[in-house]
Scaffold this motif. Structure first.
Motif, PDB file in Angstrom:
ATOM      1  N   SER A 284      36.704  48.617  29.166  1.00 31.85           N
ATOM      2  CA  SER A 284      38.217  48.485  29.945  1.00 31.85           C
ATOM      3  C   SER A 284      38.229  47.516  29.772  1.00 31.85           C
ATOM      4  O   SER A 284      37.133  46.203  29.929  1.00 31.85           O
ATOM      5  N   SER A 285      39.589  47.048  29.090  1.00 30.44           N
ATOM      6  CA  SER A 285      39.956  45.601  28.622  1.00 30.44           C
ATOM      7  C   SER A 285      41.162  46.030  28.903  1.00 30.44           C
ATOM      8  O   SER A 285      41.926  46.503  28.956  1.00 30.44           O
ATOM      9  N   SER A 286      42.583  44.696  27.980  1.00 28.64           N
ATOM     10  CA  SER A 286      43.320  44.062  28.894  1.00 28.64           C
ATOM     11  C   SER A 286      44.551  44.322  29.589  1.00 28.64           C
ATOM     12  O   SER A 286      45.440  43.484  29.764  1.00 28.64           O
ATOM     13  N   ALA A 287      43.750  44.723  31.141  1.00 26.20           N
ATOM     14  CA  ALA A 287      44.299  44.755  31.825  1.00 26.20           C
ATOM     15  C   ALA A 287      43.444  44.868  33.185  1.00 26.20           C
ATOM     16  O   ALA A 287      41.782  45.322  32.747  1.00 26.20           O
ATOM     17  N   SER A 288      44.010  44.043  34.251  1.00 22.70           N
ATOM     18  CA  SER A 288      42.730  44.211  35.433  1.00 22.70           C
ATOM     19  C   SER A 288      42.567  45.880  35.818  1.00 22.70           C
ATOM     20  O   SER A 288      42.822  46.090  36.333  1.00 22.70           O
ATOM     21  N   ALA A 308      35.873  44.132  30.473  1.00 20.18           N
ATOM     22  CA  ALA A 308      36.050  42.923  29.322  1.00 20.18           C
ATOM     23  C   ALA A 308      37.079  42.563  30.178  1.00 20.18           C
ATOM     24  O   ALA A 308      38.250  43.020  29.729  1.00 20.18           O
ATOM     25  N   TYR A 309      36.896  40.658  29.330  1.00 20.24           N
ATOM     26  CA  TYR A 309      38.582  40.220  29.503  1.00 20.24           C
ATOM     27  C   TYR A 309      38.339  39.994  27.425  1.00 20.24           C
ATOM     28  O   TYR A 309      37.869  39.482  26.928  1.00 20.24           O
ATOM     29  N   GLY A 310      40.086  39.938  27.879  1.00 20.96           N
ATOM     30  CA  GLY A 310      40.587  39.107  25.984  1.00 20.96           C
ATOM     31  C   GLY A 310      41.725  39.486  26.391  1.00 20.96           C
ATOM     32  O   GLY A 310      42.759  39.765  27.079  1.00 20.96           O
ATOM     33  N   MET A 311      42.022  38.254  24.845  1.00 25.94           N
ATOM     34  CA  MET A 311      43.673  38.492  25.229  1.00 25.94           C
ATOM     35  C   MET A 311      43.476  37.754  22.912  1.00 25.94           C
ATOM     36  O   MET A 311      42.678  37.475  22.258  1.00 25.94           O
ATOM     37  N   THR A 312      44.907  37.973  22.499  1.00 23.50           N
ATOM     38  CA  THR A 312      45.334  37.500  21.482  1.00 23.50           C
ATOM     39  C   THR A 312      44.711  36.540  20.678  1.00 23.50           C
ATOM     40  O   THR A 312      43.991  36.199  19.532  1.00 23.50           O
ATOM     41  N   ASN A 321      31.324  42.163  31.472  1.00 20.48           N
ATOM     42  CA  ASN A 321      30.163  42.778  32.366  1.00 20.48           C
ATOM     43  C   ASN A 321      29.372  42.912  31.122  1.00 20.48           C
ATOM     44  O   ASN A 321      29.309  43.740  30.212  1.00 20.48           O
ATOM     45  N   PRO A 322      27.983  42.332  31.673  1.00 21.19           N
ATOM     46  CA  PRO A 322      26.995  43.411  30.498  1.00 21.19           C
ATOM     47  C   PRO A 322      26.511  44.692  31.144  1.00 21.19           C
ATOM     48  O   PRO A 322      27.119  45.052  31.691  1.00 21.19           O
ATOM     49  N   GLY A 334      33.469  39.914  34.507  1.00 23.23           N
ATOM     50  CA  GLY A 334      32.072  39.544  33.898  1.00 23.23           C
ATOM     51  C   GLY A 334      31.950  38.017  33.565  1.00 23.23           C
ATOM     52  O   GLY A 334      32.524  36.855  33.276  1.00 23.23           O
ATOM     53  N   LEU A 335      30.765  38.201  32.423  1.00 22.19           N
ATOM     54  CA  LEU A 335      29.597  37.139  31.857  1.00 22.19           C
ATOM     55  C   LEU A 335      30.517  35.931  30.751  1.00 22.19           C
ATOM     56  O   LEU A 335      31.684  37.463  29.740  1.00 22.19           O
ATOM     57  N   ALA A 336      30.929  35.240  30.131  1.00 21.51           N
ATOM     58  CA  ALA A 336      31.086  34.839  29.176  1.00 21.51           C
ATOM     59  C   ALA A 336      30.452  34.981  27.857  1.00 21.51           C
ATOM     60  O   ALA A 336      29.183  35.802  27.876  1.00 21.51           O
ATOM     61  N   ALA A 337      31.281  36.092  26.637  1.00 18.94           N
ATOM     62  CA  ALA A 337      30.176  36.950  26.077  1.00 18.94           C
ATOM     63  C   ALA A 337      31.842  36.710  24.557  1.00 18.94           C
ATOM     64  O   ALA A 337      32.108  37.996  24.319  1.00 18.94           O
ATOM     65  N   GLY A 338      31.043  35.357  24.553  1.00 19.03           N
ATOM     66  CA  GLY A 338      31.182  34.933  22.690  1.00 19.03           C
ATOM     67  C   GLY A 338      31.687  33.412  23.642  1.00 19.03           C
ATOM     68  O   GLY A 338      30.775  32.215  22.843  1.00 19.03           O
TER      69      GLY A 338
END
Length: 510
Positions: A284-288, A308-312, A321-322, A334-338
């Motif tokens: 799941s991503s793009s919104a909480s 996960a947490y993302g943006m353009t 999250n792992p 989650g954790l820093a993922a990149g």
């Protein structure tokens, strides 16, 4: 093996006979070898039409394997600019003008206002003719307008060339143009592949729109980076999801929370299909993602849910999250993922764990800056860090918890209230299926708290009951003064609930 630095190199690294693109309805798959050959033909065709490296090609196609293939194949030698097919004529005019598009790709025979707009602007139109009998996503390009002349730079793209241009959503201002290089998007694809431990045997069911960074990167490019397969649906359809799940037999899918909620609403009548499912995880991503929805998804699919947490501007993924056995924390992205992830105060100082501030990132997947917008870039970058516009806090373990978009925080008489906190409390009510908390104007306080709520099928609750429920769990200033019960909450083009402008849409702004 060295990491690929361009889209063409990405396609060349996988086993040529392995399936790359698929689609439901028993469509034959397209192999990596065939997709790489299609990319070479596409670049040659574009070059012959006078389109080359760094030239922007607008793409207006419906969701499906042809859109995924066009993104990769056009991007192998030019710059792709996918546009929402549902745009109105004036929106197409803004985006094609802003992009300075060199060509526009549309579906053969499709009736879209983009054609007339392109003609008005003098942008040559190229039709894409699908040939699914030769494999999902196979196509040929046919120009409808006179083109020609040699491109300024032909041949395959290079790592620092712009692979993809997208615009920000522009909810409160003019959309900003985000150029992403091959190096940016391939770094992000690698980050997602590593986070999810994707392998060639994995199959992703894509239900995300392919004019948006989430579907392009997480579903499509991360799958290709792993040598796996992405099965491209015509777009999200809760009525068809379980049939696709049964036919495609995916190992994972990725979606926004509203899609997950629509899927859960139909899960009860699809128990047999769920029993046969081979999902390894759900993303799941793009919104909480409300923690309550995460728990229900894990129970229904018997698989971990990875938020996960993302943006353009970050070519999508920033934190995640792992997978098990490492802990997933509901309510945390989650954790820093990149990229590196930190929290910064307004003055530009990095803050320690436990302190609330603006989430900032830096890394190989982050755009070098907005195009032709020095004012936005001056605000967005501080000492090499990109300011995301999100407020959050890192815990002692490095997990990031978002407290809201800075521009979505409700300023009630100087008290800053996180809409996410109110959402989570109301989601605990057994009758509530969906909620979005937002600001309404107030003559003395500036802003007041309101919430739009969708009730579960067959359940009842009054505005007073919901306010009383919230009042037992929140301080008084955070309790919504107005709760609107709706059959459906207005969503954006990608299925995200939109807080900004909701008061106006619901007639509560006066």
């Amino acid at each position: 093996m060295s990491s690929p630095a361009t889209l063409a190199e990405l396609l060349a690294q996988a086993a040529p006979d392995a399936p790359a693109l698929g689609a439901p309805e028993h469509t034959p798959s397209l192999t990596y070898g065939a997709l790489a050959a299609l990319a070479r033909r596409t670049v040659e065709t574009l070059n012959a039409l006078g389109v080359g490296r760094q030239d922007r090609v607008g793409i207006v196609l419906p969701n499906g394997p042809e859109m995924a293939a066009a993104f990769v194949c056009v991007g192998a030698g030019a710059t792709t600019a996918p546009l929402n097919p549902a745009y109105r004529a004036e929106e197409f005019e803004f985006y094609l003008t802003d992009l300075r598009a060199k060509a526009l790709v549309v579906e053969a025979g499709a009736d879209t206002p983009a054609r007339a707009v392109a003609r008005k602007l003098g942008v040559p139109v190229v039709e894409l003719q699908a040939d699914r009998a030769r494999g999902a996503g196979t196509f040929a390009l046919r120009p409808l307008d006179a083109m020609g002349g040699a491109p300024a730079q032909g041949g395959p793209a290079e790592p620092e060339d712009t692979a993809l241009v997208l615009h920000t959503s522009g909810t409160t201002s003019r959309p900003k143009m985000v150029p992403l290089s091959h190096r940016n998007v391939l770094a992000s694809a690698r980050h997602i592949r590593e986070t999810l431990r994707l392998v060639p045997e994995d199959v992703c069911l894509n239900i995300m729109p392919l004019f948006h960074i989430h579907g392009l990167m997480a579903a499509t490019l991360a799958s290709l980076a792993a040598g796996g397969q992405v099965s491209c649906t015509p777009g999200f359809n809760a009525l068809k999801f379980f049939a696709w799940l049964d036919e495609v037999r995916p190992t994972w899918y990725t979606a926004v929370p509203t899609m997950h909620q629509a899927i859960l609403a139909r899960a009860g009548r699809n128990q047999e299909i769920l029993a046969r499912s081979r999902l390894r995880f759900v993303r799941s991503s793009s919104a909480s993602l409300p923690p309550q929805v995460m728990a229900e998804l894990e129970q229904v699919f018997r698989a971990p849910v990875i938020e996960a947490y993302g943006m353009t501007e970050a070519s999508h993924q920033m934190a995640s999250n792992p997978l098990p056995p490492r802990p997933r924390k509901p309510g945390a992205v989650g954790l820093a993922a990149g990229p590196e992830v930190a929290v910064m105060d307004e003055a530009g100082s990095l803050l320690p764990p436990g302190a609330v501030g603006e989430v900032v990132i830096r890394g190989p997947n982050v755009t070098r800056g907005y195009e032709a917008n020095p004012e936005a870039n001056a605000k967005a970058f501080t000492a090499g860090w990109f300011r995301t516009g999100d407020q959050g806090v890192l815990d002692e373990d490095g997990y990031l918890r978002l407290t809201g978009r800075l521009k979505e925080l409700i300023n009630r008489g100087g008290e800053k209230i996180s809409p996410l906190e109110v959402d989570e409390v109301l989601m605990d009510h057994p009758a509530v299926q969906q909620v979005v908390t937002f600001a309404v104007p107030h003559d003395k306080l500036g802003e007041e708290v309101a919430a739009a709520v969708v009730l579960r099928e067959g359940q009842t609750a009054t505005e007073r009951e919901l306010r009383d429920f919230a009042a037992l769990r929140l301080t008084d200033c955070k309790v919504p003064r107005r709760i609107v019960l709706l059959p459906e909450i207005p969503k954006g083009a990608t299925g995200k609930l939109q807080r900004i402008g909701l008061a106006q849409k619901l007639g509560l702004a006066s």
